[in-house]
Design an enzyme around this catalytic site. Sequence first.
Site, PDB file in Angstrom:
ATOM      1  CD  GLU A  89       2.941   8.642   6.934  1.00 49.42           C
ATOM      2  OE1 GLU A  89       3.726   8.599   5.984  1.00 49.42           O
ATOM      3  OE2 GLU A  89       3.253   8.269   8.086  1.00 49.42           O
ATOM      4  CB  CYS A 141       7.397   3.741   5.436  1.00 47.10           C
ATOM      5  SG  CYS A 141       5.878   3.040   6.118  1.00 47.10           S
ATOM      6  CE  LYS A 469     -13.092  -3.812  10.275  1.00 43.36           C
ATOM      7  NZ  LYS A 469     -12.468  -2.543   9.833  1.00 43.36           N
TER       8      LYS A 469
END
Length: 501
Positions: A89, A141, A469
């Site tokens: 993923e 998970c 960021k």
Amino acid sequence: MWSADEIAGLCYLHYRTRLPKQGKPDPNREWTSLAAVVKVESAAQTEGLVSPGNLQVTKEVVAMGTGTKCIGQNKMRKTGDILNDSHAEIVARRSFQRYLLHQLWLAASRQQCIFSPGTETGKWKLKPNVVFIFFSSHTPCGDASIFPISEPENQLSKLVTGGHAGGQSAECRSNHNHLCAEDKRKSGKMASNHILKRMKTYDGGCFSIITEDLAVQHESVKLQGNTSQKSCERSAEMQTANKETGLVRPKLVDVHRTGAKCVPGELGDARTPGLGYHSVGLLRVKPGRGDRTCSMSCSDKLARWNVLGCQGALLMHFLQYPVYLSAVIVGKCPYSQEAMRRAVIERCQHISSLPDGFLTQEVKLLQSDLQFEHSHQAIQEVQTNSKTKLVPCSAAISWSAVPEQPLDVTSDGFRQGTTKKGIGSHQSRSKICKVELFHQFQKLVTSISREDLPDTLRMKTLKTYWDYKEAALNYQEAWRVLRSQALLGWVKNAKEYLHFT
């Protein structure tokens, strides 16, 4: 417009025909997990997924990832040149970010792409006729993997012989730290009129069944306490031996297990045998082989993307709105709609005061009936009579719909084939590691004239990955709100791992 099976089939076809043999498992002894992002584009300018049945749509895989591994914190690097998390993923999502970066470059150079100009200078928004669907061959998970084991009666013998997934998500099985001995100690506390049997799963883990020779016993579903303290309980029936077959039908008293561990400092799992083994709704980190990881579970990351979008902080500089997923589809495997909804949507549903453009999404959650050919379950079915131990494939494959080097195969966080001496070289880097995506982002920034840049990139001098960021102010504010109201205890990487250029 599309069905779960149609999306799954498209992803499996792409895996078979567009990805080379390199990085794929040896089907005689290995398995892997698959994830992808599919673009669904309608011919007409229509909002959302609801449309007339005759509407022409195109479906295209734009990002794909395979993998089951995760590096421990001792292998993390301050240069941003290693993949910390290679679960399918996460590889698919990073591959998708690479695709989005290329699409933003096309937008900035006024070429055909998925974006149209936003209302703010230098910002873009997704065209209204484009949506993205996330596909995973397996249940993510972490929290989404924790739900009661439910087997048809004619499948119970498979559990006894170890033919079932053994209650663990595919990804976390590959790094699972076994706890059978602990379970055995705790099992002594159970009532003496029950005969407790330990059954080994195929990966060496354990689950419990209780058999009784008499009477039918019922247990009702109970959900107690708040989300973070719920224990999984389910309806269970146990019947007397079938006189015709001589089989005792066991009463299942366990949940599907996840190898992901509760985050440090938070409420932990009870680890008592049976339904109370796990607590649900908790944040978890992926397990390592002896060395704990700093990577949050895939369930937790999906929950985060469902609020903040899949684009991340860097790309948010150029976007007026986050890029959300319209649906998450899981392939044929042990699956619970209730657990998926709890893990991905409900944990964050209550949050408020998000910045403009950020929303708590009601993403569609669906399951396909099509199985991935290289999943553990599929390989095991083919290798029924083989005594060879099945192991997770050590490689991870990344594929993005970009013109230059769309394919990337890694192992242990570096390009496959990298030697110890080669670590740190440019050739050792994956195309989707932090520093490579950052450099592609910087190329995009420098290709745009200063007056056409968004305000957040013109305000001050930005140098490091961390600087860029942090400068995505609305994204960082949304992340702060999400952490403070829903995802408390999220394990963040130390700043020192983000100060590269």
